[in-house]
Design a protein around this motif. Structure first.
Motif, PDB file in Angstrom:
ATOM      1  N   LYS A 177     -51.214  61.687  41.431  1.00  0.00           N
ATOM      2  CA  LYS A 177     -51.981  62.223  40.303  1.00  0.00           C
ATOM      3  C   LYS A 177     -53.447  61.786  40.288  1.00  0.00           C
ATOM      4  O   LYS A 177     -54.255  62.344  39.556  1.00  0.00           O
TER       5      LYS A 177
ATOM      6  N   CYS B 283     -54.556  66.898  40.439  1.00  0.00           N
ATOM      7  CA  CYS B 283     -54.984  65.510  40.607  1.00  0.00           C
ATOM      8  C   CYS B 283     -56.355  65.261  39.974  1.00  0.00           C
ATOM      9  O   CYS B 283     -57.244  66.111  40.016  1.00  0.00           O
TER      10      CYS B 283
ATOM     11  N   ALA C 291     -57.126  55.558  35.761  1.00  0.00           N
ATOM     12  CA  ALA C 291     -55.693  55.810  35.617  1.00  0.00           C
ATOM     13  C   ALA C 291     -55.260  55.638  34.164  1.00  0.00           C
ATOM     14  O   ALA C 291     -54.544  56.483  33.610  1.00  0.00           O
TER      15      ALA C 291
ATOM     16  N   HIS D  87     -56.319  58.442  31.794  1.00  0.00           N
ATOM     17  CA  HIS D  87     -55.596  59.706  31.965  1.00  0.00           C
ATOM     18  C   HIS D  87     -54.077  59.528  31.832  1.00  0.00           C
ATOM     19  O   HIS D  87     -53.328  60.485  32.074  1.00  0.00           O
TER      20      HIS D  87
ATOM     21  N   ILE E  64     -52.116  57.783  33.727  1.00  0.00           N
ATOM     22  CA  ILE E  64     -51.506  57.873  35.057  1.00  0.00           C
ATOM     23  C   ILE E  64     -51.075  56.485  35.512  1.00  0.00           C
ATOM     24  O   ILE E  64     -51.856  55.532  35.469  1.00  0.00           O
TER      25      ILE E  64
END
Length: 304
Positions: free
Chosen positions: A85, A173, A234, A237, A239
């Motif tokens: 991602k 991504c 990360a 988002h 992730i």
């Protein structure tokens, strides 16, 4: 648990008998072969008991595979391969072929001195922040007025970078460039490749003379900062860092590779290749999709 040995030819085709040599290494396990590209990429999938993994990994790390191949060992779980991602890229000698600071150094005829220090830094022989300060000092007095516009015309995007970014965007991504280079060109690369973020160093300018002042301003984007930025992006988002991939060529990229779920050493310095989770020494960055388990046909669909 399922694992995979991923094999990619560095050239246009597998060297003669090279796959047979890989299969000899795998003689002790039952393998299932998945062809990703008939000429250049293949997965060998197999199962190991948890008690066997460390011994297998140790043997893999010291094994000498045939020249002309990039061979990686991965857990064969979709979330760790095809469902990444976040991608964070280095810029110089990764997304572009050149080292920007060396292009700037040519304006003052000090590129050899700068290149020597750059090599030391990328090999991990000297602290990156120290090396940056030494190199930037050598740039003192270079006219800044048209510098970045001229450099934008000189830089060359690495083969396969545009196609890779198109594919990753279609896969949903988030993408960033975190560079030990300089922000004006990092922003240019961000816009050119459609990335979401750009982070890099900022050169100070002497306002009185409109020349480079010989030092940077703001935070230094070194190895620690790159790892911190990957973690921050990360988190922003939502992730998991296990679903992040870091791609770079220098020693200052190793920390962000360690922070990410996976790291790819792209045509990297020898120390980086030894320490990174995966190495790729081919001509095209698009080959990263083979590492993730995509087939030639799937890659074609993602990039048209």
């Amino acid at each position: 648990m399922s694992y995979v040995i991923n094999v990619i030819a560095q050239g246009d085709s597998f060297p003669e008998d090279s796959l047979a040599k890989v299969e000899e290494f795998l003689a002790g396990v039952q393998i299932s072969t998945k062809v990703l590209n008939a000429c250049r990429a293949v997965d060998y999938e197999f199962f190991l008991d948890i008690s066997e993994v460390e011994a297998f990994r140790a043997n893999f790390k010291v094994h000498s595979f045939p020249k002309g191949l990039d061979v990686s060992f991965q857990t064969n779980i979709p979330a760790f391969r095809r469902q990444k991602k976040l991608f964070v890229f280095d810029m110089d000698s990764t997304l572009i072929y050149q080292e920007v600071i060396e292009l700037i150094a040519a304006y003052a005829d000090v590129e050899d001195k700068v290149a020597y220090i750059t090599t030391q830094a990328m090999n991990g022989e000297i602290d990156f922040s120290e090396s940056l300060a030494l190199r930037v000092k050598l740039l003192t007095g270079i006219p800044a007025g048209k510098l970045w516009d001229e450099l934008k015309l000189k830089i060359q995007i690495t083969q396969g970078a545009k196609e890779l970014c198109i594919a990753l965007k279609r896969l949903g991504c988030v993408m960033a460039v975190c560079s030990g280079g300089f922000l004006p060109l990092a922003n240019h690369i961000k816009e050119t490749l459609g990335l979401d973020y750009a982070f890099a160093n900022q050169l100070a300018v002497d306002d009185a003379t409109n020349t480079l002042a010989g030092h940077t301003v703001g935070d230094i984007v070194d190895g620690n900062k790159k790892a911190e930025l990957l973690k921050t992006i990360a988190q922003d988002h939502g992730i998991d860092t296990d679903l992040a991939v870091a791609v770079g060529d220098g020693a200052n990229d190793l920390l962000m590779m360690a922070k990410a779920g996976y790291g790819v050493a792209w045509n990297a310095k020898s120390k980086v290749q030894d320490l990174a989770p995966c190495r790729l020494n081919s001509k095209s960055l698009l080959d990263i999709l083979y590492i993730l388990g995509y087939t030639e046909a799937e890659i074609r669909e993602l990039t048209v």
